[in-house]
Write a protein that holds these residues in place. Structure first.
Motif, PDB file in Angstrom:
ATOM      1  N   SER A 234       0.834  -1.207   0.000  1.00  0.00           N
ATOM      2  CA  SER A 234       0.000   0.000   0.000  1.00  0.00           C
ATOM      3  C   SER A 234       0.866   1.253   0.000  1.00  0.00           C
ATOM      4  O   SER A 234       0.578   2.236  -0.688  1.00  0.00           O
ATOM      5  CB  SER A 234      -0.924  -0.012   1.221  1.00  0.00           C
ATOM      6  N   ALA A 235       1.963   1.182   0.768  1.00  0.00           N
ATOM      7  CA  ALA A 235       2.850   2.349   0.817  1.00  0.00           C
ATOM      8  C   ALA A 235       3.510   2.576  -0.542  1.00  0.00           C
ATOM      9  O   ALA A 235       3.634   3.716  -1.010  1.00  0.00           O
ATOM     10  CB  ALA A 235       3.915   2.154   1.899  1.00  0.00           C
ATOM     11  N   THR A 236       3.934   1.454  -1.198  1.00  0.00           N
ATOM     12  CA  THR A 236       4.553   1.591  -2.526  1.00  0.00           C
ATOM     13  C   THR A 236       3.568   2.165  -3.533  1.00  0.00           C
ATOM     14  O   THR A 236       3.894   3.038  -4.341  1.00  0.00           O
ATOM     15  CB  THR A 236       5.065   0.227  -2.997  1.00  0.00           C
ATOM     16  N   ASP A 241       1.482   6.613  -6.828  1.00  0.00           N
ATOM     17  CA  ASP A 241       0.403   7.563  -7.125  1.00  0.00           C
ATOM     18  C   ASP A 241       0.871   8.999  -6.912  1.00  0.00           C
ATOM     19  O   ASP A 241       0.557   9.900  -7.699  1.00  0.00           O
ATOM     20  CB  ASP A 241      -0.811   7.270  -6.238  1.00  0.00           C
ATOM     21  N   ARG A 242       1.619   9.201  -5.858  1.00  0.00           N
ATOM     22  CA  ARG A 242       2.097  10.566  -5.588  1.00  0.00           C
ATOM     23  C   ARG A 242       3.044  11.022  -6.684  1.00  0.00           C
ATOM     24  O   ARG A 242       2.980  12.168  -7.146  1.00  0.00           O
ATOM     25  CB  ARG A 242       2.818  10.602  -4.233  1.00  0.00           C
ATOM     26  N   GLN A 243       3.946  10.112  -7.141  1.00  0.00           N
ATOM     27  CA  GLN A 243       4.863  10.476  -8.210  1.00  0.00           C
ATOM     28  C   GLN A 243       4.110  10.779  -9.505  1.00  0.00           C
ATOM     29  O   GLN A 243       4.464  11.701 -10.247  1.00  0.00           O
ATOM     30  CB  GLN A 243       5.867   9.351  -8.433  1.00  0.00           C
ATOM     31  N   VAL A 245       1.072  11.917  -9.752  1.00  0.00           N
ATOM     32  CA  VAL A 245       0.445  13.227  -9.564  1.00  0.00           C
ATOM     33  C   VAL A 245       1.467  14.340  -9.773  1.00  0.00           C
ATOM     34  O   VAL A 245       1.199  15.350 -10.427  1.00  0.00           O
ATOM     35  CB  VAL A 245      -0.186  13.316  -8.157  1.00  0.00           C
ATOM     36  N   ASP A 246       2.685  14.140  -9.211  1.00  0.00           N
ATOM     37  CA  ASP A 246       3.726  15.158  -9.379  1.00  0.00           C
ATOM     38  C   ASP A 246       4.094  15.322 -10.852  1.00  0.00           C
ATOM     39  O   ASP A 246       4.292  16.447 -11.345  1.00  0.00           O
ATOM     40  CB  ASP A 246       4.967  14.768  -8.574  1.00  0.00           C
ATOM     41  N   THR A 247       4.192  14.172 -11.588  1.00  0.00           N
ATOM     42  CA  THR A 247       4.527  14.241 -13.012  1.00  0.00           C
ATOM     43  C   THR A 247       3.435  14.968 -13.789  1.00  0.00           C
ATOM     44  O   THR A 247       3.704  15.820 -14.647  1.00  0.00           O
ATOM     45  CB  THR A 247       4.721  12.826 -13.575  1.00  0.00           C
ATOM     46  N   GLY A 248       2.186  14.624 -13.525  1.00  0.00           N
ATOM     47  CA  GLY A 248       1.061  15.301 -14.186  1.00  0.00           C
ATOM     48  C   GLY A 248       1.068  16.786 -13.910  1.00  0.00           C
ATOM     49  O   GLY A 248       0.822  17.612 -14.811  1.00  0.00           O
ATOM     50  N   ALA A 249       1.375  17.153 -12.672  1.00  0.00           N
ATOM     51  CA  ALA A 249       1.414  18.576 -12.327  1.00  0.00           C
ATOM     52  C   ALA A 249       2.525  19.286 -13.103  1.00  0.00           C
ATOM     53  O   ALA A 249       2.346  20.420 -13.574  1.00  0.00           O
ATOM     54  CB  ALA A 249       1.624  18.737 -10.822  1.00  0.00           C
ATOM     55  N   ALA A 250       3.692  18.589 -13.271  1.00  0.00           N
ATOM     56  CA  ALA A 250       4.789  19.195 -14.037  1.00  0.00           C
ATOM     57  C   ALA A 250       4.394  19.381 -15.499  1.00  0.00           C
ATOM     58  O   ALA A 250       4.693  20.415 -16.116  1.00  0.00           O
ATOM     59  CB  ALA A 250       6.036  18.324 -13.927  1.00  0.00           C
ATOM     60  N   GLN A 251       3.714  18.369 -16.062  1.00  0.00           N
ATOM     61  CA  GLN A 251       3.271  18.491 -17.447  1.00  0.00           C
ATOM     62  C   GLN A 251       2.260  19.622 -17.620  1.00  0.00           C
ATOM     63  O   GLN A 251       2.291  20.366 -18.610  1.00  0.00           O
ATOM     64  CB  GLN A 251       2.676  17.164 -17.911  1.00  0.00           C
ATOM     65  N   VAL A 252       1.377  19.761 -16.691  1.00  0.00           N
ATOM     66  CA  VAL A 252       0.409  20.855 -16.741  1.00  0.00           C
ATOM     67  C   VAL A 252       1.122  22.201 -16.712  1.00  0.00           C
ATOM     68  O   VAL A 252       0.773  23.143 -17.436  1.00  0.00           O
ATOM     69  CB  VAL A 252      -0.587  20.738 -15.574  1.00  0.00           C
ATOM     70  N   GLU A 253       2.169  22.310 -15.891  1.00  0.00           N
ATOM     71  CA  GLU A 253       2.911  23.559 -15.806  1.00  0.00           C
ATOM     72  C   GLU A 253       3.618  23.865 -17.125  1.00  0.00           C
ATOM     73  O   GLU A 253       3.636  25.020 -17.593  1.00  0.00           O
ATOM     74  CB  GLU A 253       3.934  23.477 -14.672  1.00  0.00           C
ATOM     75  N   VAL A 254       4.205  22.814 -17.767  1.00  0.00           N
ATOM     76  CA  VAL A 254       4.858  23.020 -19.064  1.00  0.00           C
ATOM     77  C   VAL A 254       3.844  23.499 -20.099  1.00  0.00           C
ATOM     78  O   VAL A 254       4.097  24.420 -20.874  1.00  0.00           O
ATOM     79  CB  VAL A 254       5.542  21.716 -19.517  1.00  0.00           C
ATOM     80  N   SER A 255       2.665  22.839 -20.112  1.00  0.00           N
ATOM     81  CA  SER A 255       1.623  23.244 -21.056  1.00  0.00           C
ATOM     82  C   SER A 255       1.176  24.667 -20.814  1.00  0.00           C
ATOM     83  O   SER A 255       0.947  25.448 -21.748  1.00  0.00           O
ATOM     84  CB  SER A 255       0.430  22.286 -20.949  1.00  0.00           C
ATOM     85  N   ARG A 256       1.069  25.030 -19.553  1.00  0.00           N
ATOM     86  CA  ARG A 256       0.639  26.396 -19.226  1.00  0.00           C
ATOM     87  C   ARG A 256       1.656  27.415 -19.727  1.00  0.00           C
ATOM     88  O   ARG A 256       1.298  28.460 -20.294  1.00  0.00           O
ATOM     89  CB  ARG A 256       0.475  26.542 -17.713  1.00  0.00           C
TER      90      ARG A 256
END
Length: 336
Positions: A234-236, A241-243, A245-256
């Motif tokens: 569960s921890a893994t 999932d957290r990674q 989310v972080d990757t998606g957030a970085a991609q969103v920032e690049v797109s922005r």
């Protein structure tokens, strides 16, 4: 008398004090079967003949005064030797003046009151308390002597013994231990554990104490290992999932940022296009103005030529030679 029983009472508390009596041997001295009162009055004196200082509270066996065995649990608990005084904080705050008070113990005999023990109280705010004074002072009545007043520390209540492990030869009996205890039978070839004792009874069967892994222990161990593995999984998963989310957030920032850059470029191109259109329009306007000027000059020239021909026709071509030469022939004049 070596001093008086004295007590410090804070305005924050419910006034409480104890005075136990002891005989010459230091044993509890019974005063049961007699009638006593404790008069609480301001510690002031009156001049001349008159009534005594009025009490602010009279403690009796019906109200605030009781006679009990030693409250520290020592001595014969069938002997009532301790005067216990109680006053509510609400009553004290409403009626007790700050300062020194008397709380003498009086014995009532046949309607008459006799002084048994003079007592002093100091009632005041906490900031006025400068030293610790116990709320219990004993009075020892020696043979042929004046009473001796001794401050007595108030012992704490004896608590229940905590649960523990007991050992013995053979299984425990009902008289062994207390509720919560465990018993180890050390006489058996394999030591046996009984417990915990509950409801004053021991379990009938004990459990052997062994280092071998029984099926039950193995099953418990396997369950614990599986639970730990599931927790790690569960921890893994949560980390993945957290990674993500972080990757998606970085991609969103690049797109922005790309969108912002494109918006800036569009604005720049729009400004350039507007400038080019303005310059082209200015060129067209200049060309049109030049055309108008040329047309005007052509019309003016035509008008001038027409006027000249008209004028020449009127005055004669032989006089006016617009070519200004030595040959006045009309063949090269404007009116030829």
């Amino acid at each position: 008398m070596a001093g008086l029983p004295s007590f410090v009472i804070s305005t924050q508390t419910d006034p409480y004090w104890e005075i136990p009596f002891y005989d010459a041997q230091g044993l509890p001295l019974s005063v049961a079967g007699r009638v006593f009162e404790a008069w609480v009055t301001p510690a002031i004196t009156s001049q001349g003949v008159g009534q005594p200082v009025a009490p602010v509270k009279v403690l009796t066996f019906d109200d605030g005064l009781s006679l009990v065995p030693p409250t520290d649990g020592s001595g014969d608990q069938t002997i009532r030797n301790t005067f216990v005084h109680r006053v509510s904080s609400a009553y004290a705050q409403a009626h007790f003046p700050r300062g020194e008070l008397t709380a003498d113990i009086l014995e009532v005999v046949g309607g008459a009151r006799r002084l048994l023990v003079p007592v002093r109280l100091r009632y005041g705010d906490p900031a006025e308390i400068r030293e610790f004074v116990a709320d219990r002072a004993g009075v020892t009545f020696g043979a042929g002597r004046q009473p001796i007043v001794t401050p007595v520390a108030v012992a704490g209540q004896v608590g229940r013994r905590g649960a523990g492990f007991l050992t013995g030869n053979g299984p425990p009996t009902a008289l062994d231990g207390e509720d919560g205890d465990y018993w180890i039978d050390s006489s058996a070839e394999v030591r046996t554990l009984y417990g915990p004792k509950a409801g004053e009874a021991w379990p009938v069967d004990g459990k052997p104490i062994t280092s071998e892994i029984t099926p039950e222990l193995q099953a418990a161990r396997d369950a614990a290992v599986a639970s730990a593995a599931a927790a790690r999984g569960s921890a893994t998963s949560a980390q993945a999932d957290r990674q993500a989310v972080d990757t998606g957030a970085a991609q969103v920032e690049v797109s922005r940022q790309a969108v912002a850059t494109a918006q800036v470029q569009v604005a720049t191109d729009k400004a350039i296009s507007t400038g080019a259109r303005t310059e082209a329009q200015a060129a067209r306007d200049a060309a049109s103005a030049a055309q108008v000027a040329a047309d005007g000059q052509r019309v003016a020239a035509q008008i001038a030529a027409s006027d000249a021909r008209t004028y020449a026709a009127l005055v004669g071509a032989s006089v006016f030679d617009f070519n200004v030469d030595s040959n006045p022939s009309p063949s090269n004049d404007w009116n030829a």
